[in-house]
Design a protein around this motif. Sequence first.
Motif, PDB file in Angstrom:
ATOM      1  N   GLU A  76       0.897  -1.461   0.013  1.00  0.00           N
ATOM      2  CA  GLU A  76      -0.090  -0.058   0.053  1.00  0.00           C
ATOM      3  C   GLU A  76       0.870   1.146  -0.176  1.00  0.00           C
ATOM      4  O   GLU A  76       0.479   2.358  -0.570  1.00  0.00           O
ATOM      5  CB  GLU A  76      -0.918   0.129   1.172  1.00  0.00           C
ATOM      6  CG  GLU A  76      -2.005  -1.255   1.117  1.00  0.00           C
ATOM      7  CD  GLU A  76      -2.910  -1.002   2.284  1.00  0.00           C
ATOM      8  OE1 GLU A  76      -4.363  -1.171   1.993  1.00  0.00           O
ATOM      9  OE2 GLU A  76      -2.626  -0.548   3.641  1.00  0.00           O
ATOM     10  N   ALA A  79       2.082   1.651  -3.339  1.00  0.00           N
ATOM     11  CA  ALA A  79       0.992   1.864  -4.476  1.00  0.00           C
ATOM     12  C   ALA A  79       0.687   3.536  -4.069  1.00  0.00           C
ATOM     13  O   ALA A  79       0.326   4.439  -5.020  1.00  0.00           O
ATOM     14  CB  ALA A  79      -0.144   1.191  -4.139  1.00  0.00           C
ATOM     15  N   GLY A  80       0.646   3.912  -3.004  1.00  0.00           N
ATOM     16  CA  GLY A  80       0.537   5.157  -2.515  1.00  0.00           C
ATOM     17  C   GLY A  80       1.227   6.361  -3.325  1.00  0.00           C
ATOM     18  O   GLY A  80       0.947   7.163  -3.703  1.00  0.00           O
ATOM     19  N   ILE A  96      -9.589   1.371  -7.057  1.00  0.00           N
ATOM     20  CA  ILE A  96      -8.416   1.099  -5.890  1.00  0.00           C
ATOM     21  C   ILE A  96      -9.257   0.524  -4.915  1.00  0.00           C
ATOM     22  O   ILE A  96     -10.178   0.759  -4.280  1.00  0.00           O
ATOM     23  CB  ILE A  96      -7.662   2.143  -5.232  1.00  0.00           C
ATOM     24  CG1 ILE A  96      -7.359   3.197  -6.619  1.00  0.00           C
ATOM     25  CG2 ILE A  96      -6.629   1.731  -4.517  1.00  0.00           C
ATOM     26  CD1 ILE A  96      -6.224   2.540  -7.267  1.00  0.00           C
ATOM     27  N   THR A  98      -8.905  -2.453  -1.495  1.00  0.00           N
ATOM     28  CA  THR A  98      -7.963  -2.940  -0.399  1.00  0.00           C
ATOM     29  C   THR A  98      -8.988  -3.739   0.604  1.00  0.00           C
ATOM     30  O   THR A  98     -10.352  -4.086   0.441  1.00  0.00           O
ATOM     31  CB  THR A  98      -7.179  -1.830   0.595  1.00  0.00           C
ATOM     32  OG1 THR A  98      -6.268  -2.484   1.246  1.00  0.00           O
ATOM     33  CG2 THR A  98      -8.246  -0.848   1.468  1.00  0.00           C
ATOM     34  N   SER A 125      -4.965   2.096   6.182  1.00  0.00           N
ATOM     35  CA  SER A 125      -4.750   2.046   4.375  1.00  0.00           C
ATOM     36  C   SER A 125      -4.810   3.003   4.078  1.00  0.00           C
ATOM     37  O   SER A 125      -4.189   3.392   2.855  1.00  0.00           O
ATOM     38  CB  SER A 125      -5.751   0.873   4.045  1.00  0.00           C
ATOM     39  OG  SER A 125      -5.469  -0.421   4.674  1.00  0.00           O
ATOM     40  N   ARG A 128      -1.693   5.142   4.123  1.00  0.00           N
ATOM     41  CA  ARG A 128      -0.743   4.617   3.391  1.00  0.00           C
ATOM     42  C   ARG A 128      -0.803   4.981   1.742  1.00  0.00           C
ATOM     43  O   ARG A 128       0.151   5.012   1.018  1.00  0.00           O
ATOM     44  CB  ARG A 128      -0.357   2.996   3.475  1.00  0.00           C
ATOM     45  CG  ARG A 128       0.286   2.635   4.940  1.00  0.00           C
ATOM     46  CD  ARG A 128       0.519   1.304   5.027  1.00  0.00           C
ATOM     47  NE  ARG A 128      -0.749   0.415   5.247  1.00  0.00           N
ATOM     48  CZ  ARG A 128      -1.328   0.169   6.293  1.00  0.00           C
ATOM     49  NH1 ARG A 128      -0.609   0.572   7.278  1.00  0.00           N
ATOM     50  NH2 ARG A 128      -2.328  -0.646   6.299  1.00  0.00           N
ATOM     51  N   LEU A 129      -2.246   4.807   1.461  1.00  0.00           N
ATOM     52  CA  LEU A 129      -2.395   4.967  -0.158  1.00  0.00           C
ATOM     53  C   LEU A 129      -2.204   6.462  -0.392  1.00  0.00           C
ATOM     54  O   LEU A 129      -2.525   6.740  -1.596  1.00  0.00           O
ATOM     55  CB  LEU A 129      -3.653   4.202  -0.359  1.00  0.00           C
ATOM     56  CG  LEU A 129      -3.733   2.902  -0.460  1.00  0.00           C
ATOM     57  CD1 LEU A 129      -5.176   2.171  -0.334  1.00  0.00           C
ATOM     58  CD2 LEU A 129      -3.070   2.189  -1.663  1.00  0.00           C
ATOM     59  N   VAL A 134     -11.516   4.406  -0.738  1.00  0.00           N
ATOM     60  CA  VAL A 134     -10.978   3.256  -1.661  1.00  0.00           C
ATOM     61  C   VAL A 134     -12.334   2.978  -2.240  1.00  0.00           C
ATOM     62  O   VAL A 134     -13.227   3.349  -2.035  1.00  0.00           O
ATOM     63  CB  VAL A 134     -10.305   2.248  -0.915  1.00  0.00           C
ATOM     64  CG1 VAL A 134      -9.048   2.336  -0.453  1.00  0.00           C
ATOM     65  CG2 VAL A 134     -11.436   1.466   0.253  1.00  0.00           C
TER      66      VAL A 134
END
Length: 333
Positions: A76, A79-80, A96, A98, A125, A128-129, A134
């Motif tokens: 993550e 990806a972020g 996106i 998760t 999450s 982090r992204l 999401v």
Amino acid sequence: MAKIYVASDRRYESMTYHPVGNSGLKFPAVSLGFWHNFGSKDNYDVMKEICRTAFDAGITQFDLANNYGPVYGSAEENAGRILKEDFRPYRDELVITTKAGYEMWPGPYGNWGSKKYLTASLDQSLKRLGLEYVDIYYHHRMDPDTPLEETMEALAQAVWSGKALYAGVSNYNKEYTQKAAEIMKELRCPLIVNQRRYSIFDRTIEEDGVKDCCQKEGIGIIAFSPLAQGLLTDKYLHGIPEDSRIARDHRFLKADALTQQRLEQIRRLNELAKERGQSLAQMALSWILKDRKVCSVLIGASRPEQILDNVSIVEHCSFTEEELAEMEEICGR
């Protein structure tokens, strides 16, 4: 100075997009999974090229989970960073996703399906992204100890709060899928997708009734491990390569999976794929999508070229009755 990424203006010409259950959302026929090759020990520049190649080919879904790595959370985080550097202008073109459900941090609140865990994990999450929301938040696995009503309420709350647009589950069997769908209907927050393992070698979703159940309930299915952790490729036909998953990582595929019977099946399937003008991997992905009961197939990639090989299946997902019968005979079914 790094070259600024500009997406191909032909990215939607070849990919097909399938409805996800009864929702208005559509998945690309092929989606990119971050389960492997996006962790802290992997090459960041290669990750970026994989994502760029995928999006340029029409792959609009990037599938993640809180514990993808290793280390936990690193997929993550990577990806972020990629989303920030390359895909900020294209956020509204991306799906996106998760998940949470497996062990993420020590103690009683970092695992399974409690509302406390799912709520905290989603917040982590999103940080982090680097995202405000999401597109899909999944419960990653069934929890026999937490009331299903609590888990589903946590997913619904994520949607109501705007931190997720849709709710999904992963690794749910027929019983749990049906119960979860009923609860979510009562909460007026439909469950739109179940992510399950599915391949020519793994027919569990047919055997346990999930495939038909999801169609009946208006829930989409997205398939992971479509290549059976690499068995449904030609890489093991001449021994075990040093860079293969069996050689590098025994957590998910062990050498004893390559029995003589399995190798013979792989050889025969490879010959059938050649007759179809495909590689074995391409045929295995095409097979997943053959009846439209699965709306997308999740692929992994360790290099960009694999993306292009895989997306070519979109135009070649039909099978003759003879081909299907031969595949069943090869697999001993």
